[in-house]
Design a protein around this motif. Structure first.
Motif, short mmCIF file in Angstrom:
data_model
loop_
_atom_site.label_atom_id
_atom_site.label_comp_id
_atom_site.label_asym_id
_atom_site.label_seq_id
_atom_site.Cartn_x
_atom_site.Cartn_y
_atom_site.Cartn_z
N ASP A 16 0.90 -1.16 0.11
CA ASP A 16 -0.03 -0.05 0.00
C ASP A 16 0.90 1.21 0.00
OD1 ASP A 16 -2.32 -1.58 0.04
OD2 ASP A 16 -2.63 -1.26 2.24
N TYR A 17 1.89 1.16 0.59
CA TYR A 17 2.84 2.42 0.82
C TYR A 17 3.59 2.60 -0.36
CZ TYR A 17 6.51 5.36 2.00
OH TYR A 17 7.49 6.49 1.84
N GLN A 18 4.01 1.53 -0.93
CA GLN A 18 4.80 1.59 -1.97
C GLN A 18 3.93 2.06 -3.28
OE1 GLN A 18 8.04 1.57 -2.78
NE2 GLN A 18 8.25 1.11 -0.48
N ALA A 19 2.74 1.66 -3.63
CA ALA A 19 1.74 2.13 -4.36
C ALA A 19 1.51 3.50 -4.22
CB ALA A 19 0.44 1.15 -4.38
N HIS A 20 1.30 4.30 -3.06
CA HIS A 20 1.07 5.23 -2.70
C HIS A 20 2.19 6.22 -3.40
CE1 HIS A 20 -0.03 9.24 -1.26
NE2 HIS A 20 1.23 9.28 -0.56
N GLU A 23 3.03 7.05 -6.98
CA GLU A 23 1.81 7.95 -7.52
C GLU A 23 2.08 9.41 -6.92
OE1 GLU A 23 -0.04 7.30 -10.26
OE2 GLU A 23 0.83 5.56 -10.23
N CYS A 24 2.92 9.61 -5.81
CA CYS A 24 2.87 10.68 -4.98
C CYS A 24 3.95 11.44 -5.40
CB CYS A 24 2.61 10.54 -3.54
SG CYS A 24 2.62 11.89 -2.69
N GLY A 25 3.79 12.88 -5.75
CA GLY A 25 5.00 13.60 -5.91
C GLY A 25 5.56 14.47 -4.66
N CYS A 33 3.82 13.09 2.57
CA CYS A 33 2.49 13.99 2.52
C CYS A 33 1.54 13.37 3.61
CB CYS A 33 1.93 13.82 1.26
SG CYS A 33 1.05 12.21 0.72
N PRO A 34 0.43 14.26 3.69
CA PRO A 34 -0.47 13.86 4.83
C PRO A 34 -1.18 12.29 4.63
CG PRO A 34 -0.78 16.05 4.26
CD PRO A 34 0.17 15.64 3.39
N ALA A 35 -1.50 12.05 3.31
CA ALA A 35 -1.96 10.63 2.96
C ALA A 35 -0.92 9.53 3.17
CB ALA A 35 -2.69 10.76 1.71
N GLY A 36 0.32 10.02 2.76
CA GLY A 36 1.20 8.91 3.01
C GLY A 36 2.00 8.53 4.15
N HIS A 37 1.69 9.49 5.03
CA HIS A 37 2.27 9.46 6.60
C HIS A 37 1.80 8.41 7.08
CE1 HIS A 37 4.57 10.67 10.05
NE2 HIS A 37 3.27 10.41 10.76
N PRO A 38 0.56 8.10 7.24
CA PRO A 38 -0.19 6.94 8.06
C PRO A 38 0.39 5.66 7.27
CG PRO A 38 -1.76 8.44 7.20
CD PRO A 38 -0.50 9.13 6.92
#
Length: 56
Positions: A16-20, A23-25, A33-38
């Motif tokens: 899940d983290y690697q997929a995010h 895609e996340c810049g 980022c706020p979505a990636g931190h958790p």
């Protein structure tokens, strides 16, 4: 449905983290980022728990 093993949860959190991250810049090795931190925190916590089993 049977409960997932610690290994399965650890691997899913990593995926899940690697997929995010792919895609996340905003996410980097040092900051998330706020979505990636958790996602990162969950993966790191489960990794610590999983590796702790081998240190016994």
């Amino acid at each position: 449905m049977p409960r997932s093993s610690l290994y399965d949860r650890y691997q899913k959190a990593g995926s899940d983290y690697q997929a995010h991250r792919a895609e996340c810049g905003q996410c980097t090795d040092a900051a998330h980022c706020p979505a990636g931190h958790p996602l990162y925190e969950t993966w790191a916590r489960l990794q610590d728990l999983y590796l702790k089993h081998f240190r016994r």
